[in-house]
Structure formats: structure tokens, C-alpha cells
Design a protein around this motif. Structure first.
Motif, PDB file in Angstrom:
ATOM      1  N   ASN A  11      13.386 -54.827 -16.734  1.00  0.00           N
ATOM      2  CA  ASN A  11      13.564 -53.691 -15.823  1.00  0.00           C
ATOM      3  C   ASN A  11      15.012 -53.620 -15.384  1.00  0.00           C
ATOM      4  O   ASN A  11      15.632 -54.659 -15.122  1.00  0.00           O
ATOM      5  CB  ASN A  11      12.715 -53.851 -14.564  1.00  0.00           C
ATOM      6  N   MET A  15      15.692 -51.040 -10.111  1.00  0.00           N
ATOM      7  CA  MET A  15      14.348 -50.453 -10.134  1.00  0.00           C
ATOM      8  C   MET A  15      13.369 -51.290  -9.326  1.00  0.00           C
ATOM      9  O   MET A  15      13.112 -52.438  -9.647  1.00  0.00           O
ATOM     10  CB  MET A  15      13.856 -50.356 -11.574  1.00  0.00           C
ATOM     11  N   ASP A  52      13.570 -54.607  -5.783  1.00  0.00           N
ATOM     12  CA  ASP A  52      14.367 -54.384  -6.983  1.00  0.00           C
ATOM     13  C   ASP A  52      14.732 -55.772  -7.532  1.00  0.00           C
ATOM     14  O   ASP A  52      14.315 -56.792  -6.980  1.00  0.00           O
ATOM     15  CB  ASP A  52      15.597 -53.528  -6.687  1.00  0.00           C
ATOM     16  N   TYR A  98      10.165 -50.065 -22.181  1.00  0.00           N
ATOM     17  CA  TYR A  98      11.150 -50.527 -21.197  1.00  0.00           C
ATOM     18  C   TYR A  98      12.472 -49.789 -21.360  1.00  0.00           C
ATOM     19  O   TYR A  98      13.147 -49.499 -20.371  1.00  0.00           O
ATOM     20  CB  TYR A  98      11.334 -52.042 -21.277  1.00  0.00           C
ATOM     21  N   LYS A 100      12.863 -46.738 -22.072  1.00  0.00           N
ATOM     22  CA  LYS A 100      12.708 -45.458 -21.362  1.00  0.00           C
ATOM     23  C   LYS A 100      13.059 -45.601 -19.882  1.00  0.00           C
ATOM     24  O   LYS A 100      13.609 -44.676 -19.279  1.00  0.00           O
ATOM     25  CB  LYS A 100      11.286 -44.924 -21.513  1.00  0.00           C
ATOM     26  N   LEU A 101      12.737 -46.744 -19.283  1.00  0.00           N
ATOM     27  CA  LEU A 101      13.072 -46.974 -17.872  1.00  0.00           C
ATOM     28  C   LEU A 101      14.581 -47.012 -17.674  1.00  0.00           C
ATOM     29  O   LEU A 101      15.087 -46.577 -16.641  1.00  0.00           O
ATOM     30  CB  LEU A 101      12.446 -48.280 -17.376  1.00  0.00           C
ATOM     31  N   TRP A 102      15.276 -47.556 -18.655  1.00  0.00           N
ATOM     32  CA  TRP A 102      16.742 -47.633 -18.594  1.00  0.00           C
ATOM     33  C   TRP A 102      17.375 -46.264 -18.831  1.00  0.00           C
ATOM     34  O   TRP A 102      18.347 -45.899 -18.177  1.00  0.00           O
ATOM     35  CB  TRP A 102      17.255 -48.612 -19.664  1.00  0.00           C
ATOM     36  N   ASN A 104      16.029 -43.180 -18.507  1.00  0.00           N
ATOM     37  CA  ASN A 104      15.576 -42.055 -17.685  1.00  0.00           C
ATOM     38  C   ASN A 104      15.309 -42.485 -16.240  1.00  0.00           C
ATOM     39  O   ASN A 104      14.154 -42.479 -15.797  1.00  0.00           O
ATOM     40  CB  ASN A 104      14.303 -41.447 -18.289  1.00  0.00           C
ATOM     41  N   PRO A 105      16.334 -42.852 -15.483  1.00  0.00           N
ATOM     42  CA  PRO A 105      16.113 -43.347 -14.121  1.00  0.00           C
ATOM     43  C   PRO A 105      15.325 -42.379 -13.232  1.00  0.00           C
ATOM     44  O   PRO A 105      14.526 -42.816 -12.403  1.00  0.00           O
ATOM     45  CB  PRO A 105      17.520 -43.556 -13.572  1.00  0.00           C
ATOM     46  N   GLN A 107      12.914 -40.571 -14.010  1.00  0.00           N
ATOM     47  CA  GLN A 107      11.505 -40.508 -14.404  1.00  0.00           C
ATOM     48  C   GLN A 107      10.788 -41.856 -14.277  1.00  0.00           C
ATOM     49  O   GLN A 107       9.665 -42.000 -14.758  1.00  0.00           O
ATOM     50  CB  GLN A 107      11.395 -39.990 -15.830  1.00  0.00           C
ATOM     51  N   ARG A 108      11.408 -42.803 -13.614  1.00  0.00           N
ATOM     52  CA  ARG A 108      10.756 -44.106 -13.434  1.00  0.00           C
ATOM     53  C   ARG A 108       9.529 -43.953 -12.536  1.00  0.00           C
ATOM     54  O   ARG A 108       9.575 -43.266 -11.523  1.00  0.00           O
ATOM     55  CB  ARG A 108      11.718 -45.108 -12.798  1.00  0.00           C
TER      56      ARG A 108
END
Length: 145
Positions: A11, A15, A52, A98, A100-102, A104-105, A107-108
Motif C-alpha cells: 500500500n 493510504m 496510514d 495493488y 491500481k492503489l498507487w 489512482n489515489p 479512487q482508493r
């Protein structure tokens, strides 16, 4: 947890994640099985805190009594670890999710559930992260690494 006194996960460090131990998930399931009046109910569950990466490391520091840092592991490295553990190709899908988390902040997902409501209906005992880590220190000892 690594030999470098760091907690690593894929992560991004900024986040927040509401970590929950599998023993708490199991306890919630058992409590629900004893409540037939709640049949058909569905609630998201999470841990009590939503740290976080650096705050997660602080919780580990408090629980272990030694300095721990957070390492935001690159998702492809995480996928490689899964490949080593479970065979080639096992980590590709996880690494992609994972990543995608990086990428698209905005859209987390928000992983924090309203546990006050859940615990009123399913009254189990849960602790915060630092207390849980302290209770499981042996798993994070030099011998366990």
C-alpha cells in the motif's frame, strides 16, 4: 516484518487501512452464528484504527518496544513474493490490484467500517494494533524472522 525492523506492505504510505486480525474476523463469525435473529444481515468489518503506513509503523513500534519503519513495497515486488510462495503467475493479479492503489489515489477505497455498530450486535473483544502486536511479539522476534 523484516530483519530491517520494518513492516512492509504494497500500500502507498499515505493510504489509511483499517487492519483487522484474522482471529477477530473468526470471532465475529462465531458470534454471528449464535445470533439467528441477525440472519441475512450484512456489515462491512474492519479494525478499530485506520492508520496510514507511518502510523502503522508507530503502532508496531509501541507494541514491540523498538523502532519500526513502514516500507511501501512496490506492488511488483509483492507479486514476486507471491510467485515464490505459490508458484509462477500467482502474484500477477494481486500486484495489479495493488498497483491500481498507487496509480489512482482518488479512487482508493475507504477500508474503515463503523465497528461500534457491529460490536453492539456482535460483542467480541478487539484491541488496537499496538496491543495486538504486543500480544504477538514472539511472531516478530529475531528468532521468528
Amino acid at each position: 516484518m523484516s530483519k530491517e525492523n520494518r513492516v512492509a506492505y504494497p500500500n502507498p504510505s499515505d493510504m489509511p487501512v483499517s487492519w483487522i486480525a484474522s482471529d477477530y474476523v473468526s470471532a465475529l463469525v462465531v458470534a454471528a452464528l449464535h445470533r439467528p435473529d441477525l440472519a441475512g444481515a450484512n456489515w462491512p468489518v474492519s479494525g478499530l484504527e485506520n492508520p496510514d503506513g507511518p502510523s502503522l509503523a508507530q503502532a508496531f513500534t509501541a507494541g514491540l518496544g523498538r523502532d519500526i519503519t513502514y516500507y511501501a513495497m512496490p506492488p511488483q515486488d509483492f507479486g514476486g513474493i507471491l510467485d515464490q510462495a505459490f508458484g509462477p503467475g500467482a502474484g500477477a493479479a494481486a500486484a495489479g490490484e495493488y498497483q491500481k492503489l498507487w496509480d489512482n489515489p482518488a479512487q482508493r477505497p475507504n477500508f474503515q467500517a463503523d465497528m461500534d455498530e457491529v460490536l453492539r450486535k456482535l460483542p467480541i473483544s478487539m484491541t488496537g494494533i499496538s496491543d495486538w502486536v504486543a500480544q504477538h511479539q514472539a511472531a516478530f522476534s529475531a528468532a521468528g524472522r
